[in-house]
Write an enzyme that holds these catalytic residues in place. Structure first.
Site, PDB file in Angstrom:
ATOM      1  N   GLU A 119       0.726  -1.239   0.315  1.00  0.00           N
ATOM      2  CA  GLU A 119      -0.352  -0.024  -0.177  1.00  0.00           C
ATOM      3  C   GLU A 119       0.692   1.488  -0.526  1.00  0.00           C
ATOM      4  OE1 GLU A 119      -3.113   0.296   3.354  1.00  0.00           O
ATOM      5  OE2 GLU A 119      -4.225  -1.380   1.668  1.00  0.00           O
ATOM      6  N   GLU A 291      -6.303  -8.006  -0.264  1.00  0.00           N
ATOM      7  CA  GLU A 291      -7.242  -7.757   0.786  1.00  0.00           C
ATOM      8  C   GLU A 291      -8.885  -7.223   0.636  1.00  0.00           C
ATOM      9  OE1 GLU A 291      -5.324  -4.935   3.575  1.00  0.00           O
ATOM     10  OE2 GLU A 291      -3.729  -5.729   2.707  1.00  0.00           O
ATOM     11  N   TRP A 299     -10.241   0.518  11.970  1.00  0.00           N
ATOM     12  CA  TRP A 299      -9.622   1.947  11.696  1.00  0.00           C
ATOM     13  C   TRP A 299     -10.555   3.145  11.287  1.00  0.00           C
ATOM     14  CZ3 TRP A 299     -11.243   2.341   6.937  1.00  0.00           C
ATOM     15  CH2 TRP A 299     -11.105   1.814   5.784  1.00  0.00           C
ATOM     16  N   GLN A 340      -5.496  -6.078  16.434  1.00  0.00           N
ATOM     17  CA  GLN A 340      -6.051  -6.462  17.579  1.00  0.00           C
ATOM     18  C   GLN A 340      -7.481  -6.958  17.043  1.00  0.00           C
ATOM     19  OE1 GLN A 340      -5.731  -5.465  22.078  1.00  0.00           O
ATOM     20  NE2 GLN A 340      -3.694  -5.523  20.679  1.00  0.00           N
TER      21      GLN A 340
HETATM   22  C1  GAL Z   1      -4.738  -2.730   4.523  1.00  0.00           C
HETATM   23  C2  GAL Z   1      -3.077  -3.174   5.577  1.00  0.00           C
HETATM   24  C3  GAL Z   1      -2.833  -4.420   5.589  1.00  0.00           C
HETATM   25  C4  GAL Z   1      -4.169  -4.082   7.422  1.00  0.00           C
HETATM   26  C5  GAL Z   1      -5.161  -3.625   6.616  1.00  0.00           C
HETATM   27  C6  GAL Z   1      -6.435  -3.186   8.127  1.00  0.00           C
HETATM   28  O1  GAL Z   1      -4.575  -1.276   4.604  1.00  0.00           O
HETATM   29  O2  GAL Z   1      -2.814  -2.725   3.774  1.00  0.00           O
HETATM   30  O3  GAL Z   1      -1.798  -4.575   6.078  1.00  0.00           O
HETATM   31  O4  GAL Z   1      -3.112  -3.002   7.855  1.00  0.00           O
HETATM   32  O5  GAL Z   1      -5.046  -2.557   5.901  1.00  0.00           O
HETATM   33  O6  GAL Z   1      -7.743  -3.233   6.982  1.00  0.00           O
END
Ligand code: GAL
Length: 627
Positions: A119, A291, A299, A340
Site C-alpha cells: 500500500e 485484501e 480503523w 488486534q
Molecule cells: C491495509 C493493510 C493491511 C492491514 C489492513 C487493515 O491497509 O495493507 O496490512 O493494515 O489494511 O484493514
C-alpha cells in the site's frame, strides 16, 4: 486454508525484522518452513518485498530515512511506512533486502507472483519534507524545466514577487505564510508521485532479472487513494490489485447519513465496483483484490459487523468485474498489537470466524461458474489522478473533488444498469459510444481529438478542462480543449454554500442546483435553465456539458436522456440493486436493506434466486453478451 477453498496465499509483506534481525544476519529458516508448509498443502504463494517496514536497527543506523511531515516534524519508528521515497540511502536498503528475498524464492515453484512493498501512500506517506527531499525536488524541477526562467514563467511567479534566480532557492511547499503557489504545489505532487513509481520500478526490475522472471508482479493499491498517479506505476506491473474495505470506507467517506445507515453492513453499492473498474484500467485489463474485508475492521470511526454473507458477496462482485483473484485480509486474527480488533477468517484462538463459511461458499460458487471474459462496455469514464491533485489544491467549493465527482457519475450510470469502463487519458476510445469526463481538471487535446475520431459522444461535468498542465487557466478559458466539441466558455463560477441552492428546470421537471454553478457564454441555447435565466446544461451535436454540480440521482436523469440520444440501452435498477455483465454472465447484487425481485428476460438463472435478500447475488447466463 484448504478447507476454506483458498488456493493462493500472500506472505511476508512486513517481515523484514525476522528475515534480517540485524545487518547482514539473515534468518530464512522460518520463512522456508512456511513456504514448504504451504507448498506441501498444494497452495500457491504471492511473495512480498518487505520494504514497508524498515526494522529498528536500520532506523538507528540511518535516522535520515524517516519521513518529515508538513509541519517539519520527524515521523518516528513504532508503526509502519516510516521511510522517505526520495531517500537514496533507503532506496539502496530496499533494493538490498528485496534482492535477498527475490534470490531466495524467485525460482521456488510455489511462488507464482510477487507483491512489491505494501500500500504505497498509506497513512499519508507519499510526501515528506526533509532537507534531502527538498534537494531531490530541486533536481527534479531542473530536469523538468531546464531553466529557472521557464519555471518562473510557467508558475506565474511574477505574482507576489515569487521569482527565483536559482533552483536551489525553491523550497518544498509547506510552512508558507498563506497558501503556496498552486503550480508549486502541483509540481511537488508530480515530483512525489514520480518518486513512488521509481521506487516500485526498481523492485520490479530485480524480479524481472531474477530466476523467477516469468512470475507476475503486482502491488496492492488502496481505496479512495489518489496521492500518486497509479497509471505509470501500474504500467510497470502485470496485475493491479487493491485492498477492499467497503464498510470502513463507507463510514469514513462522504456518503450521506441516509446511505451510511442504509448500507451499514454491506457497503455502498458503487464504491467497490468503482475501484474494481479503476484497477482494471490501472492493471491494463488485469486486476484482483489483494485484501478483502472479512469482518469488522479497526480503523474507521465506527466499525460495523458485516452481514454474514458479505465476505462472499464482495468477493463475487469482484469476480463479476473480472478480478483474477480475491484474497482476504487476514487469515487469523492477531491477538496483539495495532490490529488486534481487526477481524479475520479465523479468530485469534484458531477457530473459524463467521467469515470462514462465507469464503467457503464463495470458493464453491466461483468453481461452478462457466468461464466468460469481461467485454468492453459502451460507456467509459475518464479518471485522472493529476486532476484529483488539482481539485485538492484549489478545491474552491465543497463536493467538487474529482474522485467524489467521478464516483457520483459512475453511480448514476450503474443505477441505470450500465456497465462502465474506467479509462485513463491515454486510452483507446474505439468502440465506446459515450465518454464521461467527471469534472476532470486536465483534459488533453489528444483525448478530445481521439473522441472525435472515434465518434464518441461526451458528457463533460462542471470543472472539466479548467486548467492547463502548468496549472494556469486555459488560454481559451474553461473547459479548455473541450471547446472544439462543445462551444461553451466558463465566464464565472458560483460556489454555493451548504444550505443554499438555485431552482432550475429541464426536461419539464424541477431541479435543485447545489454546491457549484458556472456562468456560460455560448452561442448554443441551454437545455436546462436556472430560475435566474442562466443555463446549467448545454448540448451540441450529441455532446453535453453540465455546468452545475449534480448529485448521482440527478446525473442519472441526465444520463438516461443522453443514452436515449446515443442508442445505449438502459435498465433502471431498483434502489440498491446492481447489475454487471461478464461476457454472457449477468450478475445481480442486492445491497438494499429490502428484498428485491429481478429476472433477466430469457436468460437462465445459474446461481441465486429471483428474489434477492440483502447481501445476496444471482448469476444468469444469457445467450449473448448483452451489456
Ligand atoms: C491495509 C493493510 C493491511 C492491514 C489492513 C487493515 O491497509 O495493507 O496490512 O493494515 O489494511 O484493514
Amino acid at each position: 486454508m484448504n478447507e476454506a477453498g483458498i488456493e493462493l496465499v500472500r506472505i511476508a509483506e512486513f517481515a523484514w525484522s525476522r528475515i534480517e534481525p540485524s545487518r547482514d544476519q539473515f534468518d530464512w529458516q522460518w520463512l522456508d518452513d512456511a513456504v514448504t508448509t504451504l507448498h506441501n498443502a498444494g497452495l500457491k504463494i504471492i511473495m512480498c518485498t518487505p520494504t514497508a517496514c524498515p526494522p529498528r536497527w536500520l532506523v538507528d543506523e540511518m535516522p535520515d530515512i524517516l519521513p518529515v511531515d508538513s509541519e517539519g516534524r520527524v515521523r518516528g519508528f513504532g508503526s509502519r511506512r516510516h521511510y522517505r521515497f526520495a531517500s537514496n540511502a533507503y532506496r539502496r536498503e530496499a533494493q538490498r533486502i528485496s534482492a535477498a528475498v527475490i534470490d531466495r524464492y524467485a525460482a521456488h515453484e510455489a511462488v507464482v507472483g510477487w507483491q512489491t512493498d505494501n500500500e504505497f501512500g498509506c497513512h499519508d506517506t507519499v510526501t515528506s519534507y526533509a532537507d534531502d527531499d527538498r534537494a531531490a525536488f530541486q533536481q527534479w524541477l531542473q530536469t523538468a524545466y531546464g531553466t529557472v526562467d521557464a519555471l518562473n514563467s510557467d508558475w506565474g511567479n511574477v505574482f507576489w514577487s515569487q521569482e527565483y534566480q536559482r533552483f536551489d532557492q525553491i523550497d518544498t511547499p509547506n510552512l508558507t505564510v498563506t497558501e503556496p503557489n498552486p503550480a508549486h504545489q502541483f509540481a511537488w505532487r508530480c515530483f512525489a508521485s514520480d518518486q513512488v513509481s521509481r521506487f516500485n520500478a526498481q523492485q520490479v526490475e530485480l524480479i524481472r532479472n531474477s530466476a523467477g522472471a516469468d512470475r507476475w508482479i503486482t502491488h496492492n493499491f488502496m481505496g479512495n487513494s489518489t496521492d500518486f498517479d497509479h497509471f505509470p506505476l501500474g504500467h510497470d506491473l502485470d496485475v493491479a490489485t487493491w485492498d477492499s474495505y467497503p464498510l470502513g470506507f463507507l463510514d469514513q467517506g462522504w456518503a450521506s447519513d441516509r446511505e451510511k445507515q442504509r448500507y451499514r453492513r454491506i457497503g455502498h453499492p458503487d464504491w467497490a465496483a468503482f475501484h474494481h473498474d479503476l484497477y482494471h484500467a490501472v492493471g491494463r485489463g488485469r486486476f484482483g483484490v489483494m485484501e478483502q474485508q472479512p469482518g469488522p475492521v479497526n480503523w474507521a470511526p465506527s466499525n460495523a459487523e458485516p452481514l454474514d454473507s458479505a465476505p462472499a458477496f464482495w468477493g463475487m462482485e469482484a469476480i463479476a468485474h473480472g478480478a483474477e483473484l480475491v484474497s482476504y485480509f487476514r487469515f487469523q486474527q492477531m491477538p496483539q498489537a495495532q490490529e488486534q480488533m481487526h477481524a479475520a477468517l479465523r479468530l485469534s484462538d484458531g477457530s473459524a470466524s463467521p467469515a470462514f463459511a462465507s469464503v467457503q461458499h464463495l470458493a464453491q460458487s466461483i468453481r461452478s461458474l462457466p468461464d466468460h471474459e469481461r467485454k468492453q462496455a459502451q460507456v467509459a469514464l475518464l479518471f485522472d489522478y493529476r486532476s484529483c491533485w488539482a481539485s485538492d489544491i484549489q478545491h474552491h467549493a465543497a463536493h467538487m473533488g474529482t474522485l467524489e465527482h467521478a464516483i457520483d457519475a459512475y453511480s448514476a450510470g450503474r443505477s441505470l444498469g450500465l456497465d462502465i469502463d474506467i479509462i485513463g487519458q491515454d486510452a483507446d476510445l474505439n468502440g465506446y459510444k459515450l465518454l464521461i469526463i467527471p469534472g476532470t481538471v486536465f483534459v488533453s487535446e489528444r483525448l478530445i481529438s481521439a473522441a472525435s475520431t472515434a465518434g464518441v459522444k461526451l458528457l463533460a461535468l462542471a470543472r472539466s478542462g479548467s486548467r492547463n498542465t502548468s496549472f494556469s487557466l486555459p488560454d481559451n478559458l474553461a473547459p479548455g480543449a473541450l471547446q472544439s466539441l462543445l462551444p461553451v466558455r466558463v465566464v464565472a463560477v458560483d460556489s454555493i454554500r451548504e444550505g443554499s441552492l438555485h431552482k432550475a428546470t429541464a426536461l419539464g421537471a424541477e431541479w435543485e442546483i447545489r454546491y457549484w454553478r458556472e456562468r456560460i457564454d455560448s452561442p448554443i441555447e441551454p437545455i436546462g435553465q436556472c430560475d435566474d435565466g442562466t443555463g446549467f446544461w448545454y448540448r451540441h451535436q450529441g455532446h453535453h456539458y453540465l455546468n452545475a454540480r449534480l448529485d448521482a440521482q440527478q446525473l442519472a436523469v441526465v444520463m438516461q436522456q443522453i443514452c436515449r440520444e446515443s442508442s445505449i440501452a438502459v435498465l433502471p435498477m431498483p434502489e440498491g440493486l446492481r447489475r454487471r455483465c461478464r461476457g454472457n454472465l449477468v450478475f445481480l447484487f442486492n445491497f438494499s436493506p429490502e428484498p428485491v425481485r429481478w429476472t433477466e428476460g430469457h436468460a437462465q438463472r445459474i446461481q441465486g434466486n429471483e428474489e434477492l435478500k440483502t447481501g445476496e447475488w444471482a448469476v444468469w447466463l444469457s445467450e449473448s453478451h448483452n451489456d
